[in-house]
Design a protein around this motif. Structure first.
Motif, mmCIF file in Angstrom:
data_model
loop_
_atom_site.group_PDB
_atom_site.id
_atom_site.type_symbol
_atom_site.label_atom_id
_atom_site.label_comp_id
_atom_site.label_asym_id
_atom_site.label_seq_id
_atom_site.Cartn_x
_atom_site.Cartn_y
_atom_site.Cartn_z
ATOM 1 N N ASP A 1 35.428 -56.419 23.514
ATOM 2 C CA ASP A 1 34.778 -55.894 24.711
ATOM 3 C C ASP A 1 34.234 -54.510 24.369
ATOM 4 O O ASP A 1 35.000 -53.579 24.112
ATOM 5 C CB ASP A 1 35.766 -55.785 25.866
ATOM 6 C CG ASP A 1 36.133 -57.132 26.454
ATOM 7 O OD1 ASP A 1 35.546 -58.143 26.035
ATOM 8 O OD2 ASP A 1 37.016 -57.176 27.326
ATOM 9 N N LEU A 2 32.918 -54.385 24.337
ATOM 10 C CA LEU A 2 32.282 -53.130 23.946
ATOM 11 C C LEU A 2 31.555 -52.537 25.144
ATOM 12 O O LEU A 2 30.648 -53.155 25.702
ATOM 13 C CB LEU A 2 31.292 -53.394 22.800
ATOM 14 C CG LEU A 2 30.580 -52.172 22.218
ATOM 15 C CD1 LEU A 2 31.575 -51.188 21.625
ATOM 16 C CD2 LEU A 2 29.573 -52.609 21.168
ATOM 17 N N ALA B 1 31.819 -49.282 40.234
ATOM 18 C CA ALA B 1 31.562 -50.633 39.755
ATOM 19 C C ALA B 1 32.079 -50.825 38.337
ATOM 20 O O ALA B 1 32.709 -51.847 38.013
ATOM 21 C CB ALA B 1 30.062 -50.933 39.808
ATOM 22 N N THR B 2 31.840 -49.841 37.465
ATOM 23 C CA THR B 2 32.319 -49.933 36.086
ATOM 24 C C THR B 2 33.835 -49.895 36.038
ATOM 25 O O THR B 2 34.471 -50.637 35.277
ATOM 26 C CB THR B 2 31.726 -48.795 35.240
ATOM 27 O OG1 THR B 2 30.300 -48.863 35.285
ATOM 28 C CG2 THR B 2 32.188 -48.901 33.795
ATOM 29 N N GLY B 3 34.444 -49.035 36.860
ATOM 30 C CA GLY B 3 35.899 -48.971 36.905
ATOM 31 C C GLY B 3 36.513 -50.290 37.319
ATOM 32 O O GLY B 3 37.535 -50.721 36.753
ATOM 33 N N ALA B 4 35.901 -50.967 38.288
ATOM 34 C CA ALA B 4 36.416 -52.265 38.724
ATOM 35 C C ALA B 4 36.292 -53.304 37.617
ATOM 36 O O ALA B 4 37.184 -54.140 37.425
ATOM 37 C CB ALA B 4 35.658 -52.730 39.964
ATOM 38 N N ARG B 5 35.203 -53.252 36.865
ATOM 39 C CA ARG B 5 35.033 -54.217 35.776
ATOM 40 C C ARG B 5 36.008 -53.943 34.638
ATOM 41 O O ARG B 5 36.531 -54.857 34.006
ATOM 42 C CB ARG B 5 33.582 -54.184 35.275
ATOM 43 C CG ARG B 5 33.301 -55.194 34.184
ATOM 44 C CD ARG B 5 31.826 -55.406 33.978
ATOM 45 N NE ARG B 5 31.234 -56.161 35.077
ATOM 46 C CZ ARG B 5 31.213 -57.493 35.115
ATOM 47 N NH1 ARG B 5 31.765 -58.199 34.145
ATOM 48 N NH2 ARG B 5 30.666 -58.116 36.131
ATOM 49 N N ILE B 6 36.247 -52.666 34.346
ATOM 50 C CA ILE B 6 37.246 -52.323 33.327
ATOM 51 C C ILE B 6 38.611 -52.852 33.745
ATOM 52 O O ILE B 6 39.353 -53.433 32.937
ATOM 53 C CB ILE B 6 37.291 -50.802 33.105
ATOM 54 C CG1 ILE B 6 36.000 -50.327 32.435
ATOM 55 C CG2 ILE B 6 38.500 -50.411 32.254
ATOM 56 C CD1 ILE B 6 35.867 -48.820 32.338
ATOM 57 N N LEU B 7 38.957 -52.664 35.014
ATOM 58 C CA LEU B 7 40.230 -53.170 35.517
ATOM 59 C C LEU B 7 40.300 -54.684 35.382
ATOM 60 O O LEU B 7 41.325 -55.243 34.959
ATOM 61 C CB LEU B 7 40.416 -52.755 36.965
ATOM 62 C CG LEU B 7 41.716 -53.186 37.646
ATOM 63 C CD1 LEU B 7 42.922 -52.611 36.926
ATOM 64 C CD2 LEU B 7 41.710 -52.747 39.115
ATOM 65 N N ALA B 8 39.208 -55.374 35.714
ATOM 66 C CA ALA B 8 39.189 -56.834 35.623
ATOM 67 C C ALA B 8 39.372 -57.302 34.190
ATOM 68 O O ALA B 8 39.911 -58.392 33.946
ATOM 69 C CB ALA B 8 37.883 -57.372 36.196
ATOM 70 N N ALA B 9 38.934 -56.492 33.216
ATOM 71 C CA ALA B 9 39.061 -56.879 31.815
ATOM 72 C C ALA B 9 40.520 -56.966 31.365
ATOM 73 O O ALA B 9 40.818 -57.598 30.347
ATOM 74 C CB ALA B 9 38.296 -55.897 30.930
ATOM 75 N N TYR B 10 41.420 -56.349 32.132
ATOM 76 C CA TYR B 10 42.838 -56.386 31.767
ATOM 77 C C TYR B 10 43.584 -57.569 32.399
ATOM 78 O O TYR B 10 44.769 -57.756 32.122
ATOM 79 C CB TYR B 10 43.525 -55.086 32.185
ATOM 80 C CG TYR B 10 43.216 -53.923 31.273
ATOM 81 C CD1 TYR B 10 43.948 -53.710 30.112
ATOM 82 C CD2 TYR B 10 42.190 -53.041 31.566
ATOM 83 C CE1 TYR B 10 43.664 -52.650 29.277
ATOM 84 C CE2 TYR B 10 41.890 -51.976 30.739
ATOM 85 C CZ TYR B 10 42.629 -51.789 29.595
ATOM 86 O OH TYR B 10 42.342 -50.747 28.756
ATOM 87 N N GLU B 11 42.922 -58.341 33.216
ATOM 88 C CA GLU B 11 43.592 -59.465 33.858
ATOM 89 C C GLU B 11 44.124 -60.440 32.805
ATOM 90 O O GLU B 11 43.423 -60.810 31.877
ATOM 91 C CB GLU B 11 42.620 -60.187 34.800
ATOM 92 C CG GLU B 11 42.248 -59.380 36.029
ATOM 93 C CD GLU B 11 41.297 -60.138 36.946
ATOM 94 O OE1 GLU B 11 40.979 -61.302 36.628
ATOM 95 O OE2 GLU B 11 40.871 -59.562 37.961
#
Length: 211
Positions: free
Chosen positions: A146-147, A42-52
């Protein structure tokens, strides 16, 4: 005008040094790679989304060298595709070789260089690069922070906010999100002014009519 986004991974005691692996800072730091055991799906997916939407990277010299030795050889995955595709801007006092395709060294006037990036790009992402991040925080040369706060305390290592930090207001842009292993995602925007003080015993605690 584009936005400068700082992406930071930190511990509860706000150590931001070498989260991804020991090769990020080999000079005696005993906890290189502290983030890896705490990353879940779940965290990995959110980190990926932060790069959109990212259309440029802004990196310090040390992080650039680490990335340039790794990412050009990675062809699969959205992060590899993004990092290899977008322009890379490197903050460095020297004149380093920049072998990674699409790399440019910034001039000595960092503030002017950052303003120039905002004129050319929509979303500039700062990744790693703790020395550069501290300069951007100190000079308020950023728009978003983003922290990612991880549920460990190290007690040693370089902190996100060093002794040169300046009083700064931030605005929380969305409710915090916690991952299943306890990592909390906090997304802030730079706000106007500096922190105020008040009296908890006063009726309005110093907030005033606009609080």
């Amino acid at each position: 005008m584009g936005l400068i986004h700082i992406e930071l991974f930190a511990t509860l005691d706000l150590v931001g040094q070498a989260p991804g692996g020991p090769d990020e800072d080999p000079a005696g730091f005993p906890f290189g790679g502290w983030q890896a055991p705490l990353v879940d799906e779940a965290t990995g997916a959110r980190i990926l989304a932060a790069y959109e939407g990212t259309d440029a990277l802004l990196l310090g010299r040390r992080t650039y060298d680490i990335f340039a030795a790794y990412w050009p050889h990675q062809k699969d995955g959205p992060i590899a595709e993004l990092f290899n595709r977008v322009p890379k801007y490197v903050a460095s006092r020297g004149t380093p070789a920049l072998p990674w395709a699409g790399s440019t060294r910034l001039g000595p006037d960092l503030a002017a260089a950052v303003r120039g990036l905002r004129d050319r790009h929509e979303h500039i992402k700062v990744v790693g690069s703790l020395d550069l991040v501290q300069t951007l925080l100190r000079e308020k040369l950023f728009d978003r922070l983003d922290l990612w706060v991880h549920p460990i305390v190290l007690g040693v290592g370089k902190k996100v906010f060093d002794g040169g930090a300046v009083p700064t207001n931030l605005t929380l842009l969305e409710p915090p999100v916690a991952g299943p292993r306890g990592t909390v995602y906090l997304r802030y925007a730079l706000a106007d002014g500096t922190p105020r003080t008040g009296d908890m015993g006063a009726p309005d605690r110093g907030l005033g009519q606009d609080g």
